[in-house]
Structure formats: C-alpha cells, structure tokens
Scaffold this active site. Structure first.
Site, PDB file in Angstrom:
ATOM      1  N   SER A  53     -81.226  -6.099  -6.293  1.00  0.00           N
ATOM      2  CA  SER A  53     -82.192  -5.778  -5.240  1.00  0.00           C
ATOM      3  C   SER A  53     -81.965  -6.699  -4.039  1.00  0.00           C
ATOM      4  O   SER A  53     -81.733  -7.902  -4.208  1.00  0.00           O
ATOM      5  CB  SER A  53     -83.603  -5.978  -5.803  1.00  0.00           C
TER       6      SER A  53
ATOM      7  N   THR B 174     -86.468  -1.634  -8.859  1.00  0.00           N
ATOM      8  CA  THR B 174     -87.270  -0.749  -9.710  1.00  0.00           C
ATOM      9  C   THR B 174     -86.597   0.613  -9.860  1.00  0.00           C
ATOM     10  O   THR B 174     -86.476   1.148 -10.971  1.00  0.00           O
ATOM     11  CB  THR B 174     -88.681  -0.577  -9.102  1.00  0.00           C
TER      12      THR B 174
ATOM     13  N   HIS C 256     -84.035  -7.693  -1.528  1.00  0.00           N
ATOM     14  CA  HIS C 256     -85.038  -8.625  -1.009  1.00  0.00           C
ATOM     15  C   HIS C 256     -85.172  -9.905  -1.834  1.00  0.00           C
ATOM     16  O   HIS C 256     -85.900 -10.821  -1.442  1.00  0.00           O
ATOM     17  CB  HIS C 256     -86.400  -7.935  -0.832  1.00  0.00           C
TER      18      HIS C 256
ATOM     19  N   CYS D  75     -99.632  -7.483 -10.334  1.00  0.00           N
ATOM     20  CA  CYS D  75     -99.446  -6.060 -10.080  1.00  0.00           C
ATOM     21  C   CYS D  75     -99.494  -5.846  -8.577  1.00  0.00           C
ATOM     22  O   CYS D  75     -99.734  -6.753  -7.802  1.00  0.00           O
ATOM     23  CB  CYS D  75    -100.489  -5.236 -10.813  1.00  0.00           C
TER      24      CYS D  75
HETATM   25  N1  PLP Z   1     -86.421  -6.629 -12.031  1.00  0.00           N
HETATM   26  C1  PLP Z   1     -86.736  -7.922 -11.877  1.00  0.00           C
HETATM   27  C2  PLP Z   1     -86.229  -8.910 -12.876  1.00  0.00           C
HETATM   28  C3  PLP Z   1     -87.529  -8.342 -10.811  1.00  0.00           C
HETATM   29  O1  PLP Z   1     -87.841  -9.631 -10.676  1.00  0.00           O
HETATM   30  C4  PLP Z   1     -87.989  -7.359  -9.893  1.00  0.00           C
HETATM   31  C5  PLP Z   1     -88.876  -7.736  -8.784  1.00  0.00           C
HETATM   32  O2  PLP Z   1     -89.721  -8.613  -8.929  1.00  0.00           O
HETATM   33  C6  PLP Z   1     -87.607  -6.025 -10.078  1.00  0.00           C
HETATM   34  C7  PLP Z   1     -86.841  -5.695 -11.163  1.00  0.00           C
HETATM   35  C8  PLP Z   1     -88.025  -4.960  -9.123  1.00  0.00           C
HETATM   36  O3  PLP Z   1     -87.248  -5.024  -7.942  1.00  0.00           O
HETATM   37  P1  PLP Z   1     -87.770  -4.359  -6.593  1.00  0.00           P
HETATM   38  O4  PLP Z   1     -88.876  -5.218  -6.081  1.00  0.00           O
HETATM   39  O5  PLP Z   1     -86.559  -4.366  -5.682  1.00  0.00           O
HETATM   40  O6  PLP Z   1     -88.205  -2.990  -6.921  1.00  0.00           O
END
Ligand code: PLP
Length: 403
Positions: free
Chosen positions: A207, A76, A209, A333
């Site tokens: 990311s 994010t 995780h 959400c």
């Molecule tokens: N972008 C995509 C395509 C995702 O699937 C996610 C998480 O579900 C994110 C961004 C956000 O990543 P983070 O959870 O590391 O903030």
C-alpha cells in the site's frame, strides 16, 4: 515542553506524510496530464506511459516483472483480490480450504470470515505464541489436500512481529504442492527487505500510504502464471484483473515513494530501530507496569507496542494527544473508535485489562521527539494508572509537518 510547541507524530504505521518528491511527481497528472490512460490519443498515451513507467519502477523495487503487478485502491483491496480471486478461480477445482494466521489484518481476517460465512470457504485460523510469532510448522500442519490458499502477513501492524514467511511458504507447499501463498506486506515496504521471489510467495499486497505515498493506492503482486478471478468487472484495465480507470497521479506517486523508501532503508531501518530502543528503555525505566510486546521477536524497526496493565488504551492515547503526541492504540475502526484488539487476544493478553499504545516512527522522527514522547508516555501512564479519570491539560500546538 514539546519541541517548539509542535505536535509529535509517531503513528507512521497508520499512515505516513506524503513525501515532497511524491507530491511533485503526482502534480502533473492532476493538472496538465489529466488524460484517461485508456484513450488512444496523445493525452491518453501520456497517462498510459506514466502508469507503465510506475509499474516498471515498482517492479524494480520488488525485484519482479512489471506484468506481475496489479494496481489497486490500497492494501485492503489487494488483500481482498488475493483471497476472493483465488477462491473464486480455484475453489471448485482444488478445494475451498483457506489457512490464515490469527494476527492478520482485518482486510485478510474479515475477508476470510466473510467467504466462510457465505459458504465459499472453509477457514482454519492458526494461532501464534505470546510474541505474535506463527510457527511455520503449525501453519503447514493445517494445510490439507483441499487447501487452496495460505495467507501469512510479513509484519504485524499492531505489535510489529515479523513472520517467517519464506519458511512457511516452503513448508506449506511441501504439504500440498498446489497451495498458493499470499503475504500481506503492507507494513513491510521500506522497512524490511521485500522481494516476493525471495519470500517464495505467489501473492503479495502493498500500500502506498504506508511508505510516504498517497492514500487510496496499492498493488497486488501475483507471480506470473498465478490465476485469479477479477473482483471488479468493467473496462478490463490492469489486463482484466482490476477494471476501473486508473488513479494515474497516485500510481506515479507510489513508484517514487517506494523508490525513496527502499533507497533509504539501509540506513533508516537501523536509525529508527535505535530510536525505538531508546524510547522503550526510557519508558520502561520511568513508568511502572509497562511491558514491550513481542520484545523477544524479530520486529519492525520502527514500531513499539507498549503494554500497560490496568489502563485503557483509549484513555492513554487521548491523554497523549492532549500532550501533543500522536500515537495509536494499534487497532481502530474507520469511525476512529477503538475495537478490542484481536492481536492482543491472540498473544494471550486480556484487552479489557491491558492497554496497548502503539508508537511507530518514520523518517521525520528525531531523537529529541522520541525523548519528548517517552517523557509524555511516562507521565500519561502515571496518570492513567493512578487516577484513570484525569486527563492531562491540553496546550495549543502547531501541527508538525516534517516528512
Ligand atoms: N494490511 C495491513 C497489515 C495494514 O496495516 C493495513 C493498513 O493499516 C492494511 C492491510 C490496509 O491497507 P490500506 O489502508 O491501504 O487499505
């Protein structure tokens, strides 16, 4: 009956279990090596060394230079840094027009919408076909003289559609050579080949995780020479691009996670795709009215989005949870409550009338689990379409802790 009474986790697109090797790599930085990487003494230098080492290893995985990687608090923040950083740096000079696709994650879509709402951006959202594919030509046709950024995700988190990012980047640049191209590759790391240079993008988010690393850690790749304005001011860490004392343990873990997942990708991707295909075949054969989203598109190997007409996503996911199968509705959400899926709408489905059950596999997924899950899905679909109010009977389950 579920396997040994254990719960079956098939929600790896939401998050993945942290690999043992990752925990082992992280622990020293939570115990003896707890120094601040900005400190000049030995303890600080040890922490700094760990970050440098992790950056080198992640750069090797991504085939880029270490100096092109900025650590963030996750996907994010990486998406936010890309969009806000580019707009702030180049908006006044080159223009404020941004092009995104209608199937982007909220981290991109909501950020772009917020920038527009504050008058910092003018947004064009390009639609997709019924399988979630964005036509690179349509995307490039939306690029104008004042377009500063195009953002197109590599793989969708709800239905798994893989986009033609390399073609789109080339065509967008042909339309406007100054345009910067960002790709949210959060779901792609360890599942698809992921080299920013091969994709031809200027910016790319990942990311930890989602690939068996810790939560709260991610990165933004920015091709060397791509200027953007920092969004967090402070101590000037990450070469001034992202202030804040680094999460040393998580960064060390991220590097190990990425190496492992990339190392095993060649055999894990086809193995998981095979399991996914057998799950889909069993569900379609056993349950009436189930369709597979994006079935004719290139998809993530580990993800299946089942569309069930006349059912509710929440009821199905809750019913499967009671049966010991952990999946998701694809869009949730932070409170855990379901939202209307903008991706379902984008592919022309009516989210009020069509349920989406997202099944996402991981390295711990086995054929026996997949067969059990398929049987549970068939039973849950039959119940939800026959008597929507009835929920399957709960049985006590152990938590499955496989990696
Ligand atoms: N972008 C995509 C395509 C995702 O699937 C996610 C998480 O579900 C994110 C961004 C956000 O990543 P983070 O959870 O590391 O903030």
């Amino acid at each position: 009956m579920l396997i040994g009474g254990e719960r079956i986790y098939l929600d790896h697109a939401a998050t993945t279990p942290v690999a043992d090797e990752v925990v082992t790599a992280m622990l020293p930085f939570l115990s003896e090596h707890w120094g601040n990487p900005s400190s000049p003494h030995g303890r600080g230098r040890a922490a700094r060394q760990a970050i440098d080492d992790a950056r080198d290893r992640l750069a090797a995985v991504l085939g880029c230079a270490a100096r092109e990687l900025t650590f963030t608090s996750g996907g994010t923040e990486a998406d936010n840094l890309a969009l806000r950083g580019v707009l702030q740096r180049w908006g006044a000079e080159r223009g404020r027009h941004v092009v995104v696709s209608s199937v982007e994650h909220e981290a991109v879509l909501a950020t772009a919408a917020a920038l527009q709402a504050y008058g910092d951006a003018e947004l064009t959202v390009v639609g997709c076909d019924g399988s979630g594919r964005v036509d690179p030509e349509r995307l490039a046709a939306a690029v104008r003289r004042d377009t500063v950024l195009v953002s197109l995700m590599l793989a969708n988190n709800e239905i798994g559609t893989v986009q033609q990012v390399a073609t789109a980047a080339r065509m967008a640049r042909a339309a406007n050579p100054q345009v910067l191209v960002h790709s949210d590759a959060v779901q792609a790391l360890g599942r698809l080949p992921l080299r920013p240079a091969d994709l031809g993008v200027d910016l790319l988010s990942a990311s930890a995780h989602k690939c068996y690393g810790p939560k709260g850690c991610g990165l933004l790749y920015a091709r060397w020479g791509t200027h953007l304005t920092a969004q967090l001011e402070g101590g000037g860490q990450e070469r001034g691009r992202r202030s804040g004392t680094e999460n040393v343990a998580a960064i060390a873990g991220f590097a190990v996670a990425a190496e492992l997942v990339e190392h095993e990708r060649e055999h894990e991707a086809p193995r998981q795709a095979g399991l996914r295909d057998s799950l889909e075949a069993a569900v379609v054969a056993g349950a009436r009215g189930v369709r597979i989203a994006a079935a004719d598109a290139e998809r993530l190997p580990n993800l299946s989005a089942l569309l069930v007409s006349g059912a509710s996503s929440e009821a199905l996911v809750a019913g499967l949870d009671l049966l010991g199968v952990e999946v998701s509705s694809g869009s949730a959400c932070s409170s855990g409550a379901a939202q209307r899926s903008h991706v379902l709408e984008a592919v022309g489905e009516d989210p009020a009338d069509t349920a989406l059950v997202r099944v996402s596999l991981g390295r711990g997924s086995t054929p026996a689990q997949v067969a059990e899950a398929a049987a549970a899905i068939v039973s849950a679909v039959a119940r939800s379409t026959a008597e929507p109010a009835a929920a399957p009977t709960a049985r006590p389950r152990k938590v499955h802790s496989g990696r």
